[in-house]
Structure formats: structure tokens, C-alpha cells
Design an enzyme around this catalytic site. Structure first.
Site, PDB file in Angstrom:
ATOM      1  N   ASN A 108       4.671  -9.332 -24.546  1.00 61.06           N
ATOM      2  CA  ASN A 108       3.277  -9.583 -24.620  1.00 61.06           C
ATOM      3  C   ASN A 108       2.648  -9.185 -23.064  1.00 61.06           C
ATOM      4  O   ASN A 108       2.893  -9.963 -22.198  1.00 61.06           O
ATOM      5  CB  ASN A 108       3.196 -10.980 -24.964  1.00 61.06           C
ATOM      6  CG  ASN A 108       1.727 -11.781 -24.568  1.00 61.06           C
ATOM      7  OD1 ASN A 108       0.752 -11.062 -24.622  1.00 61.06           O
ATOM      8  ND2 ASN A 108       1.551 -13.059 -24.374  1.00 61.06           N
ATOM      9  N   LYS A 163      -0.097  -9.255 -22.339  1.00 57.03           N
ATOM     10  CA  LYS A 163      -1.487  -9.953 -21.758  1.00 57.03           C
ATOM     11  C   LYS A 163      -2.588  -8.953 -21.498  1.00 57.03           C
ATOM     12  O   LYS A 163      -2.625  -8.005 -22.086  1.00 57.03           O
ATOM     13  CB  LYS A 163      -1.071 -11.215 -20.825  1.00 57.03           C
ATOM     14  CG  LYS A 163       0.168 -11.887 -20.965  1.00 57.03           C
ATOM     15  CD  LYS A 163       0.401 -12.954 -20.220  1.00 57.03           C
ATOM     16  CE  LYS A 163       1.450 -13.710 -20.654  1.00 57.03           C
ATOM     17  NZ  LYS A 163       1.730 -14.870 -19.999  1.00 57.03           N
ATOM     18  N   HIS A 210      -1.201 -18.133 -28.729  1.00 58.35           N
ATOM     19  CA  HIS A 210      -0.644 -18.373 -27.541  1.00 58.35           C
ATOM     20  C   HIS A 210      -1.399 -19.094 -26.696  1.00 58.35           C
ATOM     21  O   HIS A 210      -2.484 -19.630 -26.710  1.00 58.35           O
ATOM     22  CB  HIS A 210      -0.793 -16.799 -26.705  1.00 58.35           C
ATOM     23  CG  HIS A 210       0.036 -16.721 -25.350  1.00 58.35           C
ATOM     24  ND1 HIS A 210      -0.448 -17.250 -24.128  1.00 58.35           N
ATOM     25  CD2 HIS A 210       1.032 -16.067 -25.240  1.00 58.35           C
ATOM     26  CE1 HIS A 210       0.633 -17.131 -23.535  1.00 58.35           C
ATOM     27  NE2 HIS A 210       1.499 -16.491 -24.096  1.00 58.35           N
ATOM     28  N   GLU A 259      -2.303 -19.445 -23.706  1.00 52.50           N
ATOM     29  CA  GLU A 259      -3.468 -19.067 -23.023  1.00 52.50           C
ATOM     30  C   GLU A 259      -4.686 -18.952 -23.683  1.00 52.50           C
ATOM     31  O   GLU A 259      -5.782 -19.450 -23.363  1.00 52.50           O
ATOM     32  CB  GLU A 259      -3.215 -17.776 -22.425  1.00 52.50           C
ATOM     33  CG  GLU A 259      -2.173 -17.617 -21.083  1.00 52.50           C
ATOM     34  CD  GLU A 259      -1.461 -16.650 -20.833  1.00 52.50           C
ATOM     35  OE1 GLU A 259      -1.625 -15.565 -21.352  1.00 52.50           O
ATOM     36  OE2 GLU A 259      -0.190 -16.702 -20.204  1.00 52.50           O
ATOM     37  N   GLU A 308       7.174 -21.556 -26.964  1.00 53.95           N
ATOM     38  CA  GLU A 308       6.814 -21.286 -25.617  1.00 53.95           C
ATOM     39  C   GLU A 308       6.240 -22.683 -24.907  1.00 53.95           C
ATOM     40  O   GLU A 308       5.190 -23.115 -25.007  1.00 53.95           O
ATOM     41  CB  GLU A 308       5.859 -20.114 -25.455  1.00 53.95           C
ATOM     42  CG  GLU A 308       6.128 -18.950 -26.111  1.00 53.95           C
ATOM     43  CD  GLU A 308       5.272 -17.838 -25.464  1.00 53.95           C
ATOM     44  OE1 GLU A 308       6.068 -16.770 -24.992  1.00 53.95           O
ATOM     45  OE2 GLU A 308       3.917 -17.715 -25.651  1.00 53.95           O
ATOM     46  N   GLY A 341       5.484 -18.081 -17.130  1.00 52.68           N
ATOM     47  CA  GLY A 341       4.771 -17.415 -15.795  1.00 52.68           C
ATOM     48  C   GLY A 341       5.220 -18.096 -14.607  1.00 52.68           C
ATOM     49  O   GLY A 341       4.976 -17.863 -13.540  1.00 52.68           O
ATOM     50  N   SER A 356       9.282 -17.344 -19.005  1.00 56.66           N
ATOM     51  CA  SER A 356      10.117 -17.006 -17.996  1.00 56.66           C
ATOM     52  C   SER A 356      11.467 -16.475 -18.470  1.00 56.66           C
ATOM     53  O   SER A 356      12.367 -16.676 -17.756  1.00 56.66           O
ATOM     54  CB  SER A 356      10.319 -18.143 -17.126  1.00 56.66           C
ATOM     55  OG  SER A 356       9.058 -18.587 -16.505  1.00 56.66           O
TER      56      SER A 356
HETATM   57  P1  PGA Z   1       6.411 -14.971 -19.078  1.00 52.37           P
HETATM   58  O1  PGA Z   1       5.154 -15.243 -20.162  1.00 52.37           O
HETATM   59  O2  PGA Z   1       7.500 -14.364 -19.651  1.00 52.37           O
HETATM   60  O3  PGA Z   1       5.603 -14.317 -18.035  1.00 52.37           O
HETATM   61  O4  PGA Z   1       6.679 -16.476 -18.839  1.00 52.37           O
HETATM   62  C1  PGA Z   1       5.404 -15.440 -21.660  1.00 52.37           C
HETATM   63  C2  PGA Z   1       4.505 -15.617 -22.503  1.00 52.37           C
HETATM   64  O5  PGA Z   1       3.373 -16.227 -22.209  1.00 52.37           O
HETATM   65  O6  PGA Z   1       4.486 -15.013 -23.884  1.00 52.37           O
END
Ligand code: PGA
Length: 263
Positions: A13, A15, A102, A104, A172, A178, A218
Site C-alpha cells: 500500500n 498510500k 483503510h 486512514e 491492521e 507506521g 509495521s
Molecule cells: P505500515 O502501514 O506498514 O507503514 O505500518 C501499513 C498499512 O497502513 O497498510
């Protein structure tokens, strides 16, 4: 279907990252050299909307087997919705997948469980396959509400799913995205198993056993293999590390499952 029959699935992903120069470099230096067995592991790459076309041509240019995916689709169909991208237009471009729900999108753009459900319906009705994301906040985890939150999110998603073979569920935990923090592999396995059991009870056993439930938050090249060893973790949704050469080792973590044969 037991664990050995579920094909591993790793999504990158991106983003809101990845300009034109990055895409060329990353495909040539990392994605075209993953070296994974395509019969054992699906790899999905989700760039920003404006670069879907470029990513598609790159993916198709050398039989890479890479799946190109959107990160979102509109709540609405085509029409007077400035700035939106309808599911049919994504499919029309030749893209067959989208990530939906997601965290976000849920937190920054106020996508409720109900809205995510509507998007899943739009996507599926228009022939898109879906990576549907669920997961709890830190506060919800501390209050021991993880499963209730996941089930409520899952309920709206499941109500819109017409074909479970076209869905991947991404668990997630929001506090792990992140941040460099992750649940333990046992904690993640426990939630994955609970999600599968929920699907078994509320949809059917076949859907539950067949659906890929992937972990996100992460994931790195150092922790991927230990998560991959868990029986109900069928892959990963990767943010930050999907933009780096480390993505290659994460994709190849499927080898620790000892999968055999084609399915
Ligand atoms: P990350 O994000 O691997 O940077 O923690 C995962 C995601 O948001 O799908």
C-alpha cells in the site's frame, strides 16, 4: 481448506507516495526482481490513482504477475461528484482490485463502517476484488474491545460481499500502522482466528476457510517470517516497507509456510 491451500497474499500500500521517477526505479530494481513463485504468492501493488495506468503497463510489460490495485473507490457511481473515482471507472482501466476501509480513510476521511460497506458493494458490483481493512485503536485494545470493533467492521463488509473468493481481509491494528509497534505474533494469530471463526459462523465454513486474512501494521523484513508462520496469517498489507527493497524479503516470507503445489 486448511492453511496449506490458501495462497499467500502480500499487498504494497503505497498510500500518497511514489512519483513517476520512483515508480520506474522501484519496478525495475525491486518489483521485477522479487523472484517469488507466482503460484504460491500473490503480490498486489497499490499506487496513487493517477499512476494506476503507468503501474499497469509496467506490470504487464514483462509478465510480472503483479496485481495492480486502487487504494479506494467512490461511495457513488459516475456522475457529478468532483474529485471522486467510481468503481466502474477503475475496472474500466483494467484494474481488478481496490483496497477499502483503510484506517486512514476511516479516521482522516470519516468513513464509517456503513460507508465502507457501501464501497465494498460498489466495488464488487463493478467486478473489482477487494482488500477490506479492519482493526482497532490502542484505546479499544486496552479496553479489550478489539474483537467487538473488528466484528462490527466485518459485519458491514460481509453484508456487501457477494463472492468471498474475491475478498481479502486485512487486519491492521491502528496503533501498529507506521509506528514500529506490532502485536505479538500470538496476539495477531488470536485476532485472525477470531475473524475466521466469525466468518464461519456468520457466513459459512467454506468462505471462512478459503478467505485470506492478512496482517498489516509495521511489517518489516525482520518480523515478516515470524508472522507468516502463524496458521491464520495468510500474508501482509505493507505500507512503509513496500516502498523499500525490504519488500522483497516480506514477499518471500511465504516460503516459511512450506506451501506445496498449485491451488
Ligand atoms: P505500515 O502501514 O506498514 O507503514 O505500518 C501499513 C498499512 O497502513 O497498510
Amino acid at each position: 481448506m486448511d492453511v496449506a491451500q490458501r495462497k499467500f497474499f502480500v499487498g504494497g500500500n503505497w498510500k500518497c507516495n511514489g512519483d513517476l521517477e520512483f515508480i520506474d526505479k522501484h519496478f525495475n530494481e525491486v518489483l521485477f526482481k522479487l523472484g517469488h513463485d507466482k503460484t504460491k504468492c500473490d503480490v498486489l501493488i497499490a499506487p496513487v490513482f493517477i499512476h494506476l495506468q503507468k503501474a499497469l503497463s509496467l506490470a504487464n510489460s514483462n509478465d510480472s504477475g503483479l496485481i495492480i490495485s486502487a487504494q479506494n473507490c467512490s461511495l457513488t457511481a459516475e456522475g457529478a461528484f468532483t474529485g471522486e473515482v467510481a468503481a466502474r471507472l477503475i475496472k474500466n482501466l483494467g484494474v481488478n482490485w481496490t483496497i477499502l476501509g483503510h484506517s486512514e480513510r476511516r479516521t482522516l476521511y470519516r468513513e464509517t463502517n456503513e460507508k465502507v460497506g457501501t464501497k465494498v458493494k460498489n466495488a464488487m458490483d463493478n467486478g473489482l476484488n477487494v482488500v477490506a481493512c479492519i482493526g482497532e485503536t490502542l484505546q479499544e485494545r486496552e479496553e479489550k474491545k478489539t474483537l467487538d470493533v473488528c466484528y462490527a467492521q466485518l459485519k458491514e463488509i460481509a453484508a456487501s460481499v457477494t463472492d468471498w473468493s474475491r475478498v481479502v481481509i486485512a487486519y491492521e491494528p491502528i496503533w501498529a500502522i507506521g509506528t514500529g509497534k506490532t502485536p505479538t505474533v500470538d496476539e495477531a494469530q488470536e485476532v485472525h482466528l477470531a475473524i475466521r471463526s466469525w466468518i464461519s459462523k456468520n457466513v459459512n465454513v467454506e468462505a471462512a476457510n478459503g478467505v485470506r486474512i492478512i496482517y498489516g501494521g509495521s511489517v518489516t523484513d525482520t518480523n515478516a517470517e515470524s508472522f507468516a508462520k502463524m496458521s491464520d496469517i495468510d500474508g501482509f498489507l505493507v505500507g512503509g516497507a513496500s516502498l523499500k527493497p525490504a519488500f522483497s524479503k516480506i514477499v518471500n516470507a511465504y516460503t516459511v509456510k512450506g506451501l506445496t503445489g498449485k491451488y
